[in-house]
Design a protein around this motif. Structure first.
Motif, PDB file in Angstrom:
ATOM      1  N   LEU A 208      76.434  79.708  46.548  1.00  0.00           N
ATOM      2  CA  LEU A 208      75.006  79.905  46.314  1.00  0.00           C
ATOM      3  C   LEU A 208      74.264  78.611  46.602  1.00  0.00           C
ATOM      4  CD1 LEU A 208      75.319  81.470  42.744  1.00  0.00           C
ATOM      5  CD2 LEU A 208      75.271  82.702  44.902  1.00  0.00           C
ATOM      6  N   VAL A 209      73.063  78.729  47.118  1.00  0.00           N
ATOM      7  CA  VAL A 209      72.168  77.589  47.231  1.00  0.00           C
ATOM      8  C   VAL A 209      71.259  77.652  46.009  1.00  0.00           C
ATOM      9  CG1 VAL A 209      70.307  76.519  48.555  1.00  0.00           C
ATOM     10  CG2 VAL A 209      72.217  77.613  49.747  1.00  0.00           C
ATOM     11  N   VAL A 210      71.169  76.541  45.293  1.00  0.00           N
ATOM     12  CA  VAL A 210      70.355  76.485  44.084  1.00  0.00           C
ATOM     13  C   VAL A 210      69.349  75.348  44.241  1.00  0.00           C
ATOM     14  CG1 VAL A 210      70.352  76.187  41.587  1.00  0.00           C
ATOM     15  CG2 VAL A 210      72.303  77.291  42.701  1.00  0.00           C
ATOM     16  N   VAL A 211      68.067  75.673  44.065  1.00  0.00           N
ATOM     17  CA  VAL A 211      67.012  74.671  44.115  1.00  0.00           C
ATOM     18  C   VAL A 211      66.431  74.570  42.714  1.00  0.00           C
ATOM     19  CG1 VAL A 211      64.800  74.013  45.145  1.00  0.00           C
ATOM     20  CG2 VAL A 211      66.501  75.225  46.525  1.00  0.00           C
ATOM     21  N   THR A 212      66.369  73.344  42.203  1.00  0.00           N
ATOM     22  CA  THR A 212      65.826  73.140  40.863  1.00  0.00           C
ATOM     23  C   THR A 212      64.552  72.312  40.941  1.00  0.00           C
ATOM     24  OG1 THR A 212      67.071  71.111  40.418  1.00  0.00           O
ATOM     25  CG2 THR A 212      68.138  73.203  39.852  1.00  0.00           C
ATOM     26  N   GLU A 213      63.653  72.580  39.995  1.00  0.00           N
ATOM     27  CA  GLU A 213      62.406  71.828  39.910  1.00  0.00           C
ATOM     28  C   GLU A 213      62.086  71.607  38.440  1.00  0.00           C
ATOM     29  OE1 GLU A 213      57.734  72.127  41.289  1.00  0.00           O
ATOM     30  OE2 GLU A 213      59.122  73.698  41.854  1.00  0.00           O
TER      31      GLU A 213
ATOM     32  N   GLU B  11      63.826  76.987  35.796  1.00  0.00           N
ATOM     33  CA  GLU B  11      63.778  75.834  36.701  1.00  0.00           C
ATOM     34  C   GLU B  11      64.600  76.033  37.968  1.00  0.00           C
ATOM     35  OE1 GLU B  11      63.657  74.665  32.380  1.00  0.00           O
ATOM     36  OE2 GLU B  11      65.106  75.741  33.595  1.00  0.00           O
ATOM     37  N   CYS B  12      65.290  77.169  38.088  1.00  0.00           N
ATOM     38  CA  CYS B  12      66.207  77.384  39.215  1.00  0.00           C
ATOM     39  C   CYS B  12      65.759  78.524  40.118  1.00  0.00           C
ATOM     40  CB  CYS B  12      67.608  77.727  38.708  1.00  0.00           C
ATOM     41  SG  CYS B  12      68.432  76.393  37.857  1.00  0.00           S
ATOM     42  N   GLU B  13      65.918  78.313  41.406  1.00  0.00           N
ATOM     43  CA  GLU B  13      65.790  79.375  42.402  1.00  0.00           C
ATOM     44  C   GLU B  13      67.153  79.499  43.062  1.00  0.00           C
ATOM     45  OE1 GLU B  13      63.472  80.405  46.554  1.00  0.00           O
ATOM     46  OE2 GLU B  13      62.564  78.980  45.164  1.00  0.00           O
ATOM     47  N   VAL B  14      67.656  80.729  43.170  1.00  0.00           N
ATOM     48  CA  VAL B  14      69.009  80.967  43.668  1.00  0.00           C
ATOM     49  C   VAL B  14      68.953  81.760  44.962  1.00  0.00           C
ATOM     50  CG1 VAL B  14      71.250  81.965  43.128  1.00  0.00           C
ATOM     51  CG2 VAL B  14      69.852  81.007  41.298  1.00  0.00           C
ATOM     52  N   ILE B  15      69.698  81.282  45.967  1.00  0.00           N
ATOM     53  CA  ILE B  15      69.790  81.961  47.260  1.00  0.00           C
ATOM     54  C   ILE B  15      71.273  82.148  47.575  1.00  0.00           C
ATOM     55  CG2 ILE B  15      69.182  81.885  49.710  1.00  0.00           C
ATOM     56  CD1 ILE B  15      67.076  79.631  48.651  1.00  0.00           C
ATOM     57  N   PRO B  16      71.782  83.377  47.451  1.00  0.00           N
ATOM     58  CA  PRO B  16      73.204  83.606  47.737  1.00  0.00           C
ATOM     59  C   PRO B  16      73.480  83.583  49.240  1.00  0.00           C
ATOM     60  CG  PRO B  16      72.212  85.484  46.564  1.00  0.00           C
ATOM     61  CD  PRO B  16      71.115  84.547  46.935  1.00  0.00           C
ATOM     62  N   ALA B  17      74.597  82.987  49.627  1.00  0.00           N
ATOM     63  CA  ALA B  17      75.032  83.036  51.019  1.00  0.00           C
ATOM     64  C   ALA B  17      75.482  84.466  51.315  1.00  0.00           C
ATOM     65  CB  ALA B  17      76.172  82.066  51.252  1.00  0.00           C
ATOM     66  N   GLU B  18      75.233  84.936  52.510  1.00  0.00           N
ATOM     67  CA  GLU B  18      75.613  86.298  52.875  1.00  0.00           C
ATOM     68  C   GLU B  18      77.074  86.387  53.294  1.00  0.00           C
ATOM     69  OE1 GLU B  18      72.858  87.909  55.705  1.00  0.00           O
ATOM     70  OE2 GLU B  18      71.132  87.390  54.463  1.00  0.00           O
ATOM     71  N   ASN B  19      77.638  85.309  53.819  1.00  0.00           N
ATOM     72  CA  ASN B  19      78.989  85.387  54.372  1.00  0.00           C
ATOM     73  C   ASN B  19      80.003  84.500  53.650  1.00  0.00           C
ATOM     74  OD1 ASN B  19      77.902  82.977  55.225  1.00  0.00           O
ATOM     75  ND2 ASN B  19      78.687  83.116  57.300  1.00  0.00           N
TER      76      ASN B  19
END
Length: 79
Positions: free
Chosen positions: A39-44, A27-35
């Motif tokens: 983390l940005v986490v989007v759940t559905e 249910e999670c998509e994870v986008i790590p910050a580069e700097n």
């Protein structure tokens, strides 16, 4: 179909461990910050019950220090 976004803060030195734990949840998509160490986490989820189960799973992740829900919207410009 609830879709939510969060900023996930790992415990010190646990960013990669947190990415792995969150990415293992369907249910999670994870986008790590580069700097930053965040983390940005989007759940559905499909239902409220699934959302509650996901919340319980997130609460058991030991590398997760803080999970903050983020809200955003687009307001039309008035002329």
């Amino acid at each position: 179909m609830p879709i939510k976004s969060y900023l996930a803060h790992p415990h010190d030195g646990k960013k990669d461990e947190l990415i792995k734990a969150l990415s293992s949840l369907n249910e999670c998509e994870v986008i790590p910050a580069e700097n930053k160490d965040v983390l940005v986490v989007v759940t559905e989820t499909e239902t409220k019950a699934e959302e509650d189960i996901l919340k319980q799973k997130l609460e058991t992740i030991g590398s997760l220090k803080l999970l903050a829900m983020v809200s955003g919207f687009n307001t039309p410009i008035k002329n």
